[in-house]
Every structure is written in structure tokens, then in C-alpha cells.
Design a protein around this motif. Sequence first.
Motif, PDB file in Angstrom:
ATOM      1  N   GLN A 136      32.798  51.325  52.910  1.00  0.00           N
ATOM      2  CA  GLN A 136      33.786  50.331  52.915  1.00  0.00           C
ATOM      3  C   GLN A 136      35.194  50.764  52.772  1.00  0.00           C
ATOM      4  O   GLN A 136      35.327  51.784  51.971  1.00  0.00           O
ATOM      5  CB  GLN A 136      33.555  49.237  51.724  1.00  0.00           C
ATOM      6  N   PRO A 137      36.014  50.568  53.718  1.00  0.00           N
ATOM      7  CA  PRO A 137      37.452  51.135  53.687  1.00  0.00           C
ATOM      8  C   PRO A 137      38.072  50.654  52.559  1.00  0.00           C
ATOM      9  O   PRO A 137      37.845  49.553  51.967  1.00  0.00           O
ATOM     10  CB  PRO A 137      37.886  50.760  55.014  1.00  0.00           C
ATOM     11  N   VAL A 138      39.128  51.396  52.163  1.00  0.00           N
ATOM     12  CA  VAL A 138      39.865  50.935  51.024  1.00  0.00           C
ATOM     13  C   VAL A 138      40.385  49.782  51.012  1.00  0.00           C
ATOM     14  O   VAL A 138      40.802  49.015  50.252  1.00  0.00           O
ATOM     15  CB  VAL A 138      41.089  52.341  50.716  1.00  0.00           C
ATOM     16  N   GLY A 139      41.111  49.375  52.215  1.00  0.00           N
ATOM     17  CA  GLY A 139      41.611  48.150  52.514  1.00  0.00           C
ATOM     18  C   GLY A 139      40.583  46.820  52.400  1.00  0.00           C
ATOM     19  O   GLY A 139      41.149  45.928  52.432  1.00  0.00           O
ATOM     20  N   GLY A 140      39.414  47.037  52.370  1.00  0.00           N
ATOM     21  CA  GLY A 140      38.328  46.264  52.513  1.00  0.00           C
ATOM     22  C   GLY A 140      38.168  45.745  51.011  1.00  0.00           C
ATOM     23  O   GLY A 140      37.736  46.462  50.158  1.00  0.00           O
ATOM     24  N   VAL A 141      38.682  44.517  50.548  1.00  0.00           N
ATOM     25  CA  VAL A 141      38.495  43.941  49.189  1.00  0.00           C
ATOM     26  C   VAL A 141      37.857  42.562  49.230  1.00  0.00           C
ATOM     27  O   VAL A 141      37.908  41.867  50.439  1.00  0.00           O
ATOM     28  CB  VAL A 141      40.096  43.939  48.599  1.00  0.00           C
ATOM     29  N   ASP A 142      37.549  42.318  48.137  1.00  0.00           N
ATOM     30  CA  ASP A 142      36.630  40.889  48.194  1.00  0.00           C
ATOM     31  C   ASP A 142      37.884  39.970  47.398  1.00  0.00           C
ATOM     32  O   ASP A 142      37.768  38.852  47.611  1.00  0.00           O
ATOM     33  CB  ASP A 142      35.620  40.971  47.111  1.00  0.00           C
ATOM     34  N   ALA A 143      38.689  40.234  46.700  1.00  0.00           N
ATOM     35  CA  ALA A 143      39.680  39.618  46.067  1.00  0.00           C
ATOM     36  C   ALA A 143      40.770  40.086  45.425  1.00  0.00           C
ATOM     37  O   ALA A 143      40.618  41.333  45.144  1.00  0.00           O
ATOM     38  CB  ALA A 143      38.931  38.521  44.930  1.00  0.00           C
ATOM     39  N   CYS A 144      41.798  39.566  45.762  1.00  0.00           N
ATOM     40  CA  CYS A 144      43.230  40.089  44.981  1.00  0.00           C
ATOM     41  C   CYS A 144      43.933  38.967  44.274  1.00  0.00           C
ATOM     42  O   CYS A 144      43.968  37.814  44.479  1.00  0.00           O
ATOM     43  CB  CYS A 144      44.241  40.651  46.071  1.00  0.00           C
ATOM     44  N   GLY A 145      44.612  39.326  43.085  1.00  0.00           N
ATOM     45  CA  GLY A 145      45.267  38.512  42.145  1.00  0.00           C
ATOM     46  C   GLY A 145      46.454  38.855  41.544  1.00  0.00           C
ATOM     47  O   GLY A 145      46.428  40.073  41.326  1.00  0.00           O
ATOM     48  N   SER A 146      47.277  37.800  41.218  1.00  0.00           N
ATOM     49  CA  SER A 146      48.618  38.391  40.362  1.00  0.00           C
ATOM     50  C   SER A 146      48.325  38.333  39.182  1.00  0.00           C
ATOM     51  O   SER A 146      47.474  37.695  38.555  1.00  0.00           O
ATOM     52  CB  SER A 146      49.644  37.242  40.851  1.00  0.00           C
ATOM     53  N   PRO A 147      49.104  39.179  38.332  1.00  0.00           N
ATOM     54  CA  PRO A 147      48.984  39.431  36.653  1.00  0.00           C
ATOM     55  C   PRO A 147      49.230  37.978  36.231  1.00  0.00           C
ATOM     56  O   PRO A 147      49.826  37.176  36.726  1.00  0.00           O
ATOM     57  CB  PRO A 147      50.047  40.308  36.523  1.00  0.00           C
ATOM     58  N   GLY A 148      48.297  37.920  35.147  1.00  0.00           N
ATOM     59  CA  GLY A 148      48.353  36.458  34.443  1.00  0.00           C
ATOM     60  C   GLY A 148      48.324  36.858  33.107  1.00  0.00           C
ATOM     61  O   GLY A 148      48.524  37.866  32.559  1.00  0.00           O
ATOM     62  N   ILE A 149      48.350  35.592  32.004  1.00  0.00           N
ATOM     63  CA  ILE A 149      48.347  35.886  30.629  1.00  0.00           C
ATOM     64  C   ILE A 149      47.228  36.732  30.320  1.00  0.00           C
ATOM     65  O   ILE A 149      47.414  37.756  29.427  1.00  0.00           O
ATOM     66  CB  ILE A 149      48.521  34.650  29.935  1.00  0.00           C
ATOM     67  N   ALA A 150      45.957  36.434  30.663  1.00  0.00           N
ATOM     68  CA  ALA A 150      45.007  37.058  30.361  1.00  0.00           C
ATOM     69  C   ALA A 150      44.294  38.018  31.346  1.00  0.00           C
ATOM     70  O   ALA A 150      43.187  38.552  31.444  1.00  0.00           O
ATOM     71  CB  ALA A 150      43.656  36.115  30.282  1.00  0.00           C
ATOM     72  N   GLY A 151      45.473  38.604  32.149  1.00  0.00           N
ATOM     73  CA  GLY A 151      45.058  39.530  33.243  1.00  0.00           C
ATOM     74  C   GLY A 151      44.880  38.994  34.579  1.00  0.00           C
ATOM     75  O   GLY A 151      45.524  37.852  34.798  1.00  0.00           O
ATOM     76  N   PRO A 152      44.613  39.551  35.644  1.00  0.00           N
ATOM     77  CA  PRO A 152      44.956  38.970  37.131  1.00  0.00           C
ATOM     78  C   PRO A 152      44.003  37.856  37.246  1.00  0.00           C
ATOM     79  O   PRO A 152      42.774  37.844  36.770  1.00  0.00           O
ATOM     80  CB  PRO A 152      44.571  40.079  37.923  1.00  0.00           C
ATOM     81  N   VAL A 153      44.426  36.941  37.834  1.00  0.00           N
ATOM     82  CA  VAL A 153      43.456  35.737  38.572  1.00  0.00           C
ATOM     83  C   VAL A 153      42.949  36.202  39.707  1.00  0.00           C
ATOM     84  O   VAL A 153      43.674  36.424  40.746  1.00  0.00           O
ATOM     85  CB  VAL A 153      44.333  34.495  38.463  1.00  0.00           C
ATOM     86  N   LEU A 154      41.703  36.212  39.911  1.00  0.00           N
ATOM     87  CA  LEU A 154      40.984  36.692  41.091  1.00  0.00           C
ATOM     88  C   LEU A 154      40.322  35.516  41.521  1.00  0.00           C
ATOM     89  O   LEU A 154      39.521  34.848  41.057  1.00  0.00           O
ATOM     90  CB  LEU A 154      40.035  37.915  40.647  1.00  0.00           C
ATOM     91  N   ALA A 155      40.595  35.117  42.936  1.00  0.00           N
ATOM     92  CA  ALA A 155      39.723  34.398  43.417  1.00  0.00           C
ATOM     93  C   ALA A 155      39.033  34.947  44.959  1.00  0.00           C
ATOM     94  O   ALA A 155      39.851  35.437  45.690  1.00  0.00           O
ATOM     95  CB  ALA A 155      40.776  32.981  43.965  1.00  0.00           C
ATOM     96  N   GLY A 156      38.015  34.685  44.970  1.00  0.00           N
ATOM     97  CA  GLY A 156      37.067  35.398  46.184  1.00  0.00           C
ATOM     98  C   GLY A 156      35.569  35.568  45.866  1.00  0.00           C
ATOM     99  O   GLY A 156      35.212  35.590  44.485  1.00  0.00           O
ATOM    100  N   ALA A 157      34.848  35.763  46.815  1.00  0.00           N
ATOM    101  CA  ALA A 157      33.582  36.089  46.478  1.00  0.00           C
ATOM    102  C   ALA A 157      32.740  36.786  47.731  1.00  0.00           C
ATOM    103  O   ALA A 157      33.197  36.576  48.686  1.00  0.00           O
ATOM    104  CB  ALA A 157      32.722  34.528  45.964  1.00  0.00           C
ATOM    105  N   ARG A 158      31.670  37.362  47.488  1.00  0.00           N
ATOM    106  CA  ARG A 158      30.962  38.000  48.400  1.00  0.00           C
ATOM    107  C   ARG A 158      29.449  37.452  48.039  1.00  0.00           C
ATOM    108  O   ARG A 158      28.862  37.438  47.021  1.00  0.00           O
ATOM    109  CB  ARG A 158      30.829  39.390  48.250  1.00  0.00           C
ATOM    110  N   VAL A 159      28.843  36.906  49.158  1.00  0.00           N
ATOM    111  CA  VAL A 159      27.522  36.659  49.189  1.00  0.00           C
ATOM    112  C   VAL A 159      26.564  37.767  49.463  1.00  0.00           C
ATOM    113  O   VAL A 159      26.623  38.346  50.562  1.00  0.00           O
ATOM    114  CB  VAL A 159      27.329  35.393  50.054  1.00  0.00           C
ATOM    115  N   PHE A 160      25.677  37.581  48.580  1.00  0.00           N
ATOM    116  CA  PHE A 160      24.527  39.050  48.688  1.00  0.00           C
ATOM    117  C   PHE A 160      23.245  38.249  48.899  1.00  0.00           C
ATOM    118  O   PHE A 160      23.032  37.409  48.238  1.00  0.00           O
ATOM    119  CB  PHE A 160      24.427  39.937  47.677  1.00  0.00           C
TER     120      PHE A 160
END
Length: 166
Positions: A136-160
Motif C-alpha cells: 500500500q503506498p504511503v499516500g494510501g490512507v483510510d482516515a485522517c483527522g485533526s487534533p482534538g482534546i482527546a487526540g485526533p478525530v478520525l472518520a473513515g472505514a475500510r470494509v474487509f
Amino acid sequence: MSERPRVLDDLGAELERAARRALASPTPPSRRIWRLSPVVLVVLVLLLAAAAATATLLIVNGGSLPAPHAADLAPWQDPLPGSVRLAGLDASDPDGGPRWDLRLSRTSNGETCTAVGQVYGGRFGIIGLDHVFRAQPVGGVDACGSPGIAGPVLAGARVFLGRTDR
């Protein structure tokens, strides 16, 4: 992971027939040893070839998955050099395949990005239903999120897709 190829069953049956013929021959013991040596050599060569073929059939290295198209990414979504690392989860695969991990990276605007994948031969990627490993290339990601109070908020999913719930 998968059922044994039929060719291995056929090869085993043929080897058994050859061994029975060699052992049933009415030759004197001194000549039988001479006759068995080539048979034993052929059996060993065939077993080694079968083992190599089986290993190749179980997991084949394919090419890398394509990187996301540049038009689909904002300029700040590229991972920063040196920020890419594995989380060290080292989770076992239910089917006995390579272990699973989470790849983490940071972007120039401070987002944290994640990708789920398997580690095989020191490379991060996925083994598909065709039993082919693709990096998987480095640019291939499932989710990215901005820093929040309890850490980054990540939204995204991969179905297996799997044979069982595990």
C-alpha cells in the motif's frame, strides 16, 4: 487460507504408485538398492518442487496498489517525510496470514492519518482474496483527522470480507 491445489493430491498419488512398484519388484537386494536410489532422488526432487510451488501459491507478491490520484488530495494531505510509522499492534490474522498493524503518519497541516494493513516481508499492504500481497503506498490512507482534546478525530472505514466474523 485456501484449499490445497488438486495437483498436489495427484502428485502424492503418483508418488505412492511409483514407490509400490519399486518395492514390489522381484529383483535381488543388491540390485534393488541401485534401483531405489534414482527413485528416492526423483521423489526428493518432486517433493522439493511441490513445496516450492505450494509456498508460491499461498502468497504471491503482486505490484503495489495505486497511489491516490493527485486531484483527489489536497496539497497538505501528503505525509511528512519521517512521520510514517507502524503502531506496533502486531495483531494475528484469523486465517494464519501475515500479522495486521496500523500505519500512522502526519501531514503538513497537523492531521494524523491512519491505514490498516498487513506486514509481509517487511512491507505494509494487503493480501487480497486472490492470495496476492500488494504493498500500500504511503499516500494510501483510510482516515485522517485533526487534533482534538482527546487526540485526533478520525472518520473513515475500510470494509474487509472474510469467511467468518473474526
